[in-house]
Design an enzyme around this catalytic site. Structure first.
Site, PDB file in Angstrom:
ATOM      1  N   HIS A  64      -0.812   0.603 -10.995  1.00 31.55           N
ATOM      2  CA  HIS A  64       0.121   1.699 -10.728  1.00 31.55           C
ATOM      3  C   HIS A  64       1.519   1.445 -11.299  1.00 31.55           C
ATOM      4  CE1 HIS A  64       1.311  -1.118  -7.619  1.00 31.55           C
ATOM      5  NE2 HIS A  64       2.438  -0.429  -7.517  1.00 31.55           N
ATOM      6  N   HIS A  79       6.912   2.665 -13.030  1.00 28.03           N
ATOM      7  CA  HIS A  79       6.110   2.907 -11.831  1.00 28.03           C
ATOM      8  C   HIS A  79       5.465   4.278 -11.973  1.00 28.03           C
ATOM      9  CE1 HIS A  79       4.984   3.168  -7.615  1.00 28.03           C
ATOM     10  NE2 HIS A  79       5.309   1.897  -7.511  1.00 28.03           N
TER      11      HIS A  79
END
Length: 159
Positions: A64, A79
């Protein structure tokens, strides 16, 4: 003597999408710049690419998020979405290994936007400078349509 003015480094968008100011990110860690300064992108595509030339220093568990260190020693973290750690890798496919040397625009992670939104999470994706000691100033280009690997979204002046 010639380093007095500092060197500038341009960072491109790791996503195709619309840029927004970090203050608009619906997570205090990002909006209050606790994790670093930078910008965020609302992706319209499904691939995160390298925002600069450098080495992939970390790929977070599940894919992620990833970090890159440029030849100028600038440290960046990308992110994908907000709170996507809880997805435990579902909807993320890591395309490179940690330690890989990449060039700007190299695909790093493929992700499923529908899996993120179906989990009730935001697609807003912060792009952060995580080593403030090496940065003199940052210019962030919010409110623009960016193309992954091509559009400048940050201009960083190094110390």
């Amino acid at each position: 003597m010639f380093g007095f003015f500092g060197k500038y480094v341009d960072i491109v968008s790791p996503f195709t999408g619309k840029t927004i100011d970090l203050s608009e990110v619906p997570d205090e860690v990002f909006s209050q710049r606790m994790a670093g300064d930078g910008i965020a992108v609302i992706p319209t595509g499904n691939v995160a690419v390298a925002p600069a030339d450098g080495d992939i220093t970390l790929i977070f568990q599940g894919g992620h998020s990833f970090s890159i260190k440029t030849p100028d020693k600038l440290e960046l973290t990308v992110h994908i979405g907000i709170d996507t750690l809880i997805m435990n890798g579902e909807g993320f496919e890591v395309l490179v290994q940690q330690g890989t040397k990449v060039t700007k625009g190299t695909p790093i992670v493929r992700f499923d936007p529908a899996a993120i939104t179906d989990a009730g999470l935001s697609l807003i994706s912060p792009v952060l400078l995580t080593d403030p000691d090496s940065v003199r100033s940052i210019s962030a280009y919010s409110g623009i349509d960016a193309e992954a690997g091509k559009t400048d979204i940050l201009k960083v002046r190094l110390k």
